[in-house]
Design a protein around this motif. Structure first.
Motif, PDB file in Angstrom:
ATOM      1  N   MET A 358       0.852  -1.195   0.000  1.00 19.00           N
ATOM      2  CA  MET A 358       0.000   0.000   0.000  1.00 19.00           C
ATOM      3  C   MET A 358       0.881   1.235   0.000  1.00 19.00           C
ATOM      4  O   MET A 358       2.057   1.182   0.397  1.00 19.00           O
ATOM      5  N   LEU A 359       0.293   2.339  -0.422  1.00 23.32           N
ATOM      6  CA  LEU A 359       0.985   3.620  -0.480  1.00 23.32           C
ATOM      7  C   LEU A 359       0.253   4.590   0.439  1.00 23.32           C
ATOM      8  O   LEU A 359      -0.977   4.716   0.370  1.00 23.32           O
ATOM      9  N   VAL A 360       1.007   5.250   1.312  1.00 18.48           N
ATOM     10  CA  VAL A 360       0.421   6.230   2.223  1.00 18.48           C
ATOM     11  C   VAL A 360       1.032   7.595   1.930  1.00 18.48           C
ATOM     12  O   VAL A 360       2.261   7.757   1.973  1.00 18.48           O
ATOM     13  N   MET A 361       0.167   8.553   1.642  1.00 17.56           N
ATOM     14  CA  MET A 361       0.614   9.908   1.333  1.00 17.56           C
ATOM     15  C   MET A 361       0.672  10.735   2.620  1.00 17.56           C
ATOM     16  O   MET A 361      -0.359  11.168   3.145  1.00 17.56           O
ATOM     17  N   ALA A 362       1.886  10.891   3.152  1.00 13.75           N
ATOM     18  CA  ALA A 362       2.085  11.717   4.346  1.00 13.75           C
ATOM     19  C   ALA A 362       2.411  13.136   3.891  1.00 13.75           C
ATOM     20  O   ALA A 362       3.488  13.675   4.149  1.00 13.75           O
ATOM     21  N   THR A 363       1.463  13.717   3.199  1.00 16.47           N
ATOM     22  CA  THR A 363       1.668  15.007   2.533  1.00 16.47           C
ATOM     23  C   THR A 363       0.969  16.162   3.244  1.00 16.47           C
ATOM     24  O   THR A 363       0.821  17.240   2.679  1.00 16.47           O
ATOM     25  N   GLY A 364       0.535  15.915   4.486  1.00 19.06           N
ATOM     26  CA  GLY A 364      -0.013  17.003   5.280  1.00 19.06           C
ATOM     27  C   GLY A 364      -1.419  17.417   4.898  1.00 19.06           C
ATOM     28  O   GLY A 364      -2.180  16.644   4.315  1.00 19.06           O
ATOM     29  N   TYR A 365      -1.717  18.674   5.201  1.00 14.72           N
ATOM     30  CA  TYR A 365      -3.064  19.199   5.037  1.00 14.72           C
ATOM     31  C   TYR A 365      -3.046  20.535   4.294  1.00 14.72           C
ATOM     32  O   TYR A 365      -2.061  21.270   4.343  1.00 14.72           O
ATOM     33  N   LYS A 366      -4.142  20.820   3.637  1.00 17.30           N
ATOM     34  CA  LYS A 366      -4.294  22.148   3.041  1.00 17.30           C
ATOM     35  C   LYS A 366      -4.445  23.168   4.163  1.00 17.30           C
ATOM     36  O   LYS A 366      -5.133  22.919   5.158  1.00 17.30           O
ATOM     37  N   ARG A 367      -3.824  24.312   3.997  1.00 14.40           N
ATOM     38  CA  ARG A 367      -3.883  25.335   5.036  1.00 14.40           C
ATOM     39  C   ARG A 367      -5.152  26.170   4.877  1.00 14.40           C
ATOM     40  O   ARG A 367      -5.383  26.757   3.810  1.00 14.40           O
ATOM     41  N   PRO A 368      -5.995  26.261   5.906  1.00 15.47           N
ATOM     42  CA  PRO A 368      -7.178  27.137   5.834  1.00 15.47           C
ATOM     43  C   PRO A 368      -6.770  28.584   5.618  1.00 15.47           C
ATOM     44  O   PRO A 368      -5.738  29.031   6.127  1.00 15.47           O
ATOM     45  N   GLN A 369      -7.577  29.300   4.878  1.00 16.85           N
ATOM     46  CA  GLN A 369      -7.246  30.675   4.519  1.00 16.85           C
ATOM     47  C   GLN A 369      -8.036  31.678   5.362  1.00 16.85           C
ATOM     48  O   GLN A 369      -9.183  31.429   5.751  1.00 16.85           O
ATOM     49  N   LEU A 370      -7.393  32.821   5.605  1.00 20.20           N
ATOM     50  CA  LEU A 370      -8.029  33.904   6.358  1.00 20.20           C
ATOM     51  C   LEU A 370      -8.634  34.949   5.426  1.00 20.20           C
ATOM     52  O   LEU A 370      -8.812  36.105   5.809  1.00 20.20           O
ATOM     53  N   ASP A 371      -8.984  34.550   4.207  1.00 17.98           N
ATOM     54  CA  ASP A 371      -9.440  35.522   3.221  1.00 17.98           C
ATOM     55  C   ASP A 371     -10.811  36.117   3.507  1.00 17.98           C
ATOM     56  O   ASP A 371     -11.280  36.989   2.773  1.00 17.98           O
ATOM     57  N   PHE A 372     -11.471  35.662   4.581  1.00 15.39           N
ATOM     58  CA  PHE A 372     -12.738  36.285   4.969  1.00 15.39           C
ATOM     59  C   PHE A 372     -12.508  37.606   5.693  1.00 15.39           C
ATOM     60  O   PHE A 372     -13.445  38.392   5.869  1.00 15.39           O
ATOM     61  N   LEU A 373     -11.285  37.867   6.128  1.00 14.29           N
ATOM     62  CA  LEU A 373     -10.976  39.133   6.786  1.00 14.29           C
ATOM     63  C   LEU A 373     -10.932  40.263   5.762  1.00 14.29           C
ATOM     64  O   LEU A 373     -10.760  40.022   4.563  1.00 14.29           O
ATOM     65  N   PRO A 374     -11.072  41.508   6.204  1.00 15.42           N
ATOM     66  CA  PRO A 374     -11.006  42.644   5.275  1.00 15.42           C
ATOM     67  C   PRO A 374      -9.686  42.676   4.517  1.00 15.42           C
ATOM     68  O   PRO A 374      -8.644  42.262   5.028  1.00 15.42           O
ATOM     69  N   ASP A 375      -9.734  43.190   3.298  1.00 11.64           N
ATOM     70  CA  ASP A 375      -8.542  43.208   2.439  1.00 11.64           C
ATOM     71  C   ASP A 375      -7.390  43.990   3.050  1.00 11.64           C
ATOM     72  O   ASP A 375      -6.216  43.665   2.814  1.00 11.64           O
ATOM     73  N   ASP A 376      -7.700  45.024   3.851  1.00  7.08           N
ATOM     74  CA  ASP A 376      -6.622  45.830   4.406  1.00  7.08           C
ATOM     75  C   ASP A 376      -5.825  45.091   5.485  1.00  7.08           C
ATOM     76  O   ASP A 376      -4.831  45.608   5.993  1.00  7.08           O
ATOM     77  N   SER A 377      -6.249  43.868   5.828  1.00  8.11           N
ATOM     78  CA  SER A 377      -5.483  43.050   6.779  1.00  8.11           C
ATOM     79  C   SER A 377      -4.236  42.460   6.138  1.00  8.11           C
ATOM     80  O   SER A 377      -3.352  41.951   6.840  1.00  8.11           O
ATOM     81  N   PHE A 378      -4.154  42.510   4.823  1.00  5.65           N
ATOM     82  CA  PHE A 378      -3.091  41.817   4.097  1.00  5.65           C
ATOM     83  C   PHE A 378      -2.215  42.770   3.277  1.00  5.65           C
ATOM     84  O   PHE A 378      -1.743  42.436   2.212  1.00  5.65           O
ATOM     85  N   GLN A 379      -1.999  43.970   3.803  1.00 10.41           N
ATOM     86  CA  GLN A 379      -1.192  44.953   3.101  1.00 10.41           C
ATOM     87  C   GLN A 379       0.292  44.713   3.351  1.00 10.41           C
ATOM     88  O   GLN A 379       0.735  44.638   4.498  1.00 10.41           O
ATOM     89  N   ASP A 380       1.068  44.574   2.284  1.00 13.25           N
ATOM     90  CA  ASP A 380       2.517  44.426   2.420  1.00 13.25           C
ATOM     91  C   ASP A 380       3.134  45.725   2.940  1.00 13.25           C
ATOM     92  O   ASP A 380       2.635  46.820   2.623  1.00 13.25           O
ATOM     93  N   PRO A 381       4.184  45.674   3.749  1.00 13.47           N
ATOM     94  CA  PRO A 381       4.896  44.464   4.191  1.00 13.47           C
ATOM     95  C   PRO A 381       4.353  43.872   5.475  1.00 13.47           C
ATOM     96  O   PRO A 381       5.038  43.097   6.144  1.00 13.47           O
ATOM     97  N   TYR A 382       3.114  44.237   5.826  1.00 16.41           N
ATOM     98  CA  TYR A 382       2.522  43.759   7.071  1.00 16.41           C
ATOM     99  C   TYR A 382       1.422  42.753   6.772  1.00 16.41           C
ATOM    100  O   TYR A 382       0.300  42.850   7.266  1.00 16.41           O
ATOM    101  N   ASN A 383       1.803  41.793   5.942  1.00 20.88           N
ATOM    102  CA  ASN A 383       0.902  40.698   5.591  1.00 20.88           C
ATOM    103  C   ASN A 383       1.152  39.548   6.563  1.00 20.88           C
ATOM    104  O   ASN A 383       2.215  39.440   7.175  1.00 20.88           O
ATOM    105  N   VAL A 384       0.180  38.665   6.694  1.00 25.04           N
ATOM    106  CA  VAL A 384       0.333  37.508   7.565  1.00 25.04           C
ATOM    107  C   VAL A 384       1.548  36.684   7.128  1.00 25.04           C
ATOM    108  O   VAL A 384       1.755  36.502   5.921  1.00 25.04           O
ATOM    109  N   PRO A 385       2.437  36.213   7.999  1.00 23.70           N
ATOM    110  CA  PRO A 385       2.357  36.225   9.471  1.00 23.70           C
ATOM    111  C   PRO A 385       3.006  37.442  10.118  1.00 23.70           C
ATOM    112  O   PRO A 385       3.227  37.443  11.330  1.00 23.70           O
ATOM    113  N   ASN A 386       3.324  38.472   9.331  1.00 23.29           N
ATOM    114  CA  ASN A 386       3.979  39.664   9.870  1.00 23.29           C
ATOM    115  C   ASN A 386       2.955  40.616  10.475  1.00 23.29           C
ATOM    116  O   ASN A 386       2.753  41.740   9.981  1.00 23.29           O
ATOM    117  N   TRP A 387       2.328  40.154  11.554  1.00 21.20           N
ATOM    118  CA  TRP A 387       1.308  40.915  12.262  1.00 21.20           C
ATOM    119  C   TRP A 387       1.765  41.204  13.683  1.00 21.20           C
ATOM    120  O   TRP A 387       2.752  40.627  14.159  1.00 21.20           O
TER     121      TRP A 387
END
Length: 525
Positions: A358-387
């Motif tokens: 058998m083959l087992v894919m230990a490839t982790g998980y998709k990362r949930p996104q915080l894109d429901f937050l307002p757009d101004d939460s992701f302004q460079d250079p203070y984008n996640v994780p630089n909060w």
């Protein structure tokens, strides 16, 4: 823990008896510690049908972090609503979706996600972890405050500066805690030619019920998901496990003392002294398996695997770690390019045929996104994780994204910091004089980048638990208006006194025409 075994004869087995006694003393001390933390630090749940005050907090996610944060809010008298995209069976987050054989890799003394929980062993399994989550959820009346099957698509502010979750039918809130975690749906990347493999293919988190007895398992991936697959394989009697990893990854022992010592690097990065723990690990933990220890990557650059059993399995020959690149699949296995230590990915090596059932894919998980937050939460250079403190978007001090913004760390995701982050948010919402402005939050981020300018990773791409505690200490100490909140922030104690002081301050501010209606606007440093 030690309480689950019988003591040895002190005459026939003096060393084993002494070890057993030490283990027993530690276990008793741990139980006393858990009892004291529950009595002293666990906030009391409100009476049934009690009317809770504002600010009202929206919690997004019903995993360990979301349930813990909500319980802290309720215990301090603030109402919450938990929004969970999944059904009730998803209560507990990622732990509700892993194999039944999965267990905590760090000692439970470092996984006290709420003061009210009580572990009966050092490394609890999935069932006990979920039972403790449900206990907290029910004890604090969160069962009546949770909206399951409610996916959050957007959050926005109304005309009065209050937060709306999806639409006004869900109510209005002064603050938001995003607790969506870092592990979403299982990640099953397509690999060219994998359809040629005629045996079963599974994800490492979906092995429960799969028959592996006396079978050979091929695991693709060498991270924490590979440990999960190994746990299941040997619990269910697999004959052999091959771990195919493209790169070497640090493995540290399942030892509370070692894990704590590594998390005490306050710099949160590689230092001139990092060679000391690295050399000690290679000499006393890896020993004859030094070939799989990283040479070109320091231990304070990425989240290590925490497991001791894997070393025993490798030594016994029941498991084999293969540094390689996938070349080609065939109906009974996979051809790999096996590389020697120090040879980079894609470099020269030897073609080897790895066959398995058998083959087992230990490839982790998709990362949930915080894109429901307002757009101004992701302004460079203070984008996640630089909060600010890594969880507060500089534009929104009324939003805290706990345990879902980090990249790598040495420490724990389920400990006291959940309560501290939650109480910092409550402090910001209740006391306008503590609420940081965007300018000062960005300056703290800039300062942290300067302090970690020599780190091989980004400033916020890796941190240790002691560095996290330094962040909290600096946050409170830097602003004199936060000093009165120190015991509340760090220990959950003494909420009444600072609240009364704030009420007096508010009268003075109102008399001076300084009205703070919007809890999402910070003016203090």
């Amino acid at each position: 823990m030690g309480s689950q075994t019988h003591p040895q004869n002190p005459i026939l087995h003096p060393i084993a008896f002494a070890y057993r006694m030490i283990d027993l003393v530690f276990w008793l001390g741990f139980q006393i510690y858990q009892w004291l933390t529950n009595v002293i630090f666990a906030p009391n749940p409100p009476p049934p049908n009690a009317r809770l005050g504002r600010p009202k907090i929206a919690i997004i996610g019903a995993g360990i972090t979301g349930v813990s944060a909500a319980a802290h809010c309720i215990g301090h008298g603030f109402d919450v609503v938990i929004f969970e995209a999944g059904s009730k069976k998803n209560l507990g987050g990622i732990w509700s979706n892993v194999n039944t054989t999965s267990s905590l890799q760090i000692h439970s003394a470092m996984f006290r996600f709420h003061p009210a929980i009580s572990w009966d062993r050092g490394y609890p399994d999935r069932q006990q972890i979920l039972s403790q989550v449900r206990m907290v959820w029910e004890k604090y009346g969160l069962d009546t405050r949770t909206k399951f099957e409610t996916k959050v698509d957007k959050v926005y502010k109304d005309d009065q500066g209050r937060w709306v979750i999806n639409n006004t039918a869900n109510g209005r809130f002064e603050g938001i805690i995003a607790a969506i975690g870092t592990c979403g749906d299982p990640k099953m990347p397509h690999m060219d030619g994998i359809e040629s493999f005629k045996q079963p293919v599974h994800h490492s988190s979906q092995l429960t019920g799969v028959d592996v007895k006396d079978k050979t398992m091929i695991v693709i991936g060498g991270g924490a998901s590979a440990v999960e697959a190994l746990e299941y394989a040997f619990e269910e009697g697999a004959k052999k496990v091959y771990i195919l990893s493209r790169s070497d990854k640090w493995i540290i022992p399942r030892n509370a003392i070692v894990d704590v010592l590594l998390s005490l690097n306050i710099w949160g990065q590689e230092t001139p002294f990092s060679w000391i723990p690295e050399r000690l690990l290679k000499r006393y933990f890896y020993r004859d398996l030094r070939d799989i220890a990283p040479d070109s990557k320091g231990i304070f650059t990425d989240t290590p695997m925490v497991n001791s059993d894997i070393m025993d399995k490798l030594r016994s020959g029941n498991a084999e770690w293969i540094r390689c690149d996938i070349e080609e699949f065939h109906e009974d296995g996979v051809y790999v390019n096996r590389r020697d230590k120090g040879v980079p990915k894609g470099g020269p090596g030897k073609k080897v045929d790895i066959q398995g059932d058998m083959l087992v894919m230990a490839t982790g998980y998709k990362r949930p996104q915080l894109d429901f937050l307002p757009d101004d939460s992701f302004q460079d250079p203070y984008n996640v994780p630089n909060w600010y403190l890594q969880t507060f978007p500089p534009q929104h001090p009324s939003v805290s994204c706990i345990n879902c913004t980090y990249v790598s760390a040495i420490g724990t995701v389920g400990n006291w910091h959940i309560g501290i982050y939650t109480r910092i948010l409550l402090m910001f919402l209740v006391d306008p004089m503590t609420r940081p402005s965007t300018f000062w939050m960005e300056r703290w981020i800039d300062m942290t980048k300067v302090l970690k300018s020599f780190a091989p990773t980004g400033a916020f791409d890796f941190f240790t638990y002691l560095e996290l505690l330094w962040w909290f200490t600096f946050c409170v100490a830097f602003n004199p208006f936060r000093w009165k909140w120190a015991f509340f922030v760090f220990f959950g104690l003494g909420f009444v006194l600072p609240k009364r002081i704030v009420e007096v301050e508010e009268k003075i501010r109102n008399g001076m025409g300084m009205v703070d209606d919007d809890a999402d606007v910070g003016r203090s440093f």
